[in-house]
Write a protein that holds these residues in place. Structure first.
Motif, PDB file in Angstrom:
ATOM      1  N   GLU A  64       0.645  -1.595  -0.089  1.00 54.41           N
ATOM      2  CA  GLU A  64       0.022   0.019   0.121  1.00 54.41           C
ATOM      3  C   GLU A  64       0.934   1.588  -0.006  1.00 54.41           C
ATOM      4  OE1 GLU A  64      -3.102   0.335   2.943  1.00 54.41           O
ATOM      5  OE2 GLU A  64      -4.053  -1.724   2.267  1.00 54.41           O
ATOM      6  N   GLY A  91       0.186  -9.104  -4.040  1.00 50.20           N
ATOM      7  CA  GLY A  91      -0.087  -7.614  -3.681  1.00 50.20           C
ATOM      8  C   GLY A  91      -0.502  -6.797  -4.741  1.00 50.20           C
ATOM      9  N   THR A 138      -3.526  -4.812  -3.410  1.00 47.68           N
ATOM     10  CA  THR A 138      -3.065  -4.072  -2.487  1.00 47.68           C
ATOM     11  C   THR A 138      -2.284  -2.632  -2.755  1.00 47.68           C
ATOM     12  OG1 THR A 138      -2.988  -6.089  -0.790  1.00 47.68           O
ATOM     13  CG2 THR A 138      -1.886  -4.061  -0.107  1.00 47.68           C
ATOM     14  N   ARG A 142      -4.834  -0.435  -4.112  1.00 45.90           N
ATOM     15  CA  ARG A 142      -5.682   0.206  -2.920  1.00 45.90           C
ATOM     16  C   ARG A 142      -4.793   1.448  -2.223  1.00 45.90           C
ATOM     17  NH1 ARG A 142      -5.995  -3.807   0.514  1.00 45.90           N
ATOM     18  NH2 ARG A 142      -7.338  -4.969  -0.767  1.00 45.90           N
TER      19      ARG A 142
END
Length: 146
Positions: free
Chosen positions: A2, A27, A30, A33
């Motif tokens: 992130e 990921g 992620t 995000r």
């Protein structure tokens, strides 16, 4: 992941395309995000696996984030059929290698590799998720990234 997505957001503008690749669980979502949070888009940013593409409008005056999961697409034509607003959005395409090249002359190819096997991460502390370090490679393609 992130935090990395968030830090990369500072270099992006409308019309930019990112192609994310890596194994399941690497990921990619992620990362996206974190990118979406830093861009200030309406969320939450979740995997678009079952809808193929999800547009997150910006809550300010910045560009929208379009998050695409191209895993089930067979060709660049199918990706093009999603009618994505490339010029006015930041577009993130998971599983887009081999597809995006026909639609965008410039993009960032972001490869996320995670360790596999029992010895891959640290010993988790009870009640916490194990730390699984990732290796991220960013390749610049096209004139936008010269």
């Amino acid at each position: 992941m992130e935090a990395l997505g968030g830090s990369l957001s500072r270099t992006l503008r409308a019309g930019d395309v990112l192609v994310l690749s890596g194994d399941l669980g690497a990921g990619k979502t992620t990362f996206t995000r974190g990118l979406g949070e830093a861009l200030g888009v309406r969320g939450p940013v979740t995997s678009p696996t079952f809808v193929l593409a999800r547009t997150h409008p910006n809550l300010g005056d910045g560009p929208a984030l379009v998050h695409v999961d191209a895993y089930r697409l067979d060709s660049a034509l199918e990706l093009d059929d999603l009618d994505i607003d490339f010029p006015r959005s930041i577009v993130v395409v998971e599983w887009g290698e081999g597809l995006i090249e026909a639609l965008a002359e410039s993009y960032l190819a972001v490869r996320i590799d995670r360790p596999h096997g029992a010895a891959s991460g640290s010993t988790p502390i009870e009640g916490e998720e194990p730390i699984e370090p990732r290796t991220v490679t960013v390749r610049r393609v096209g004139s936008r990234w010269l």
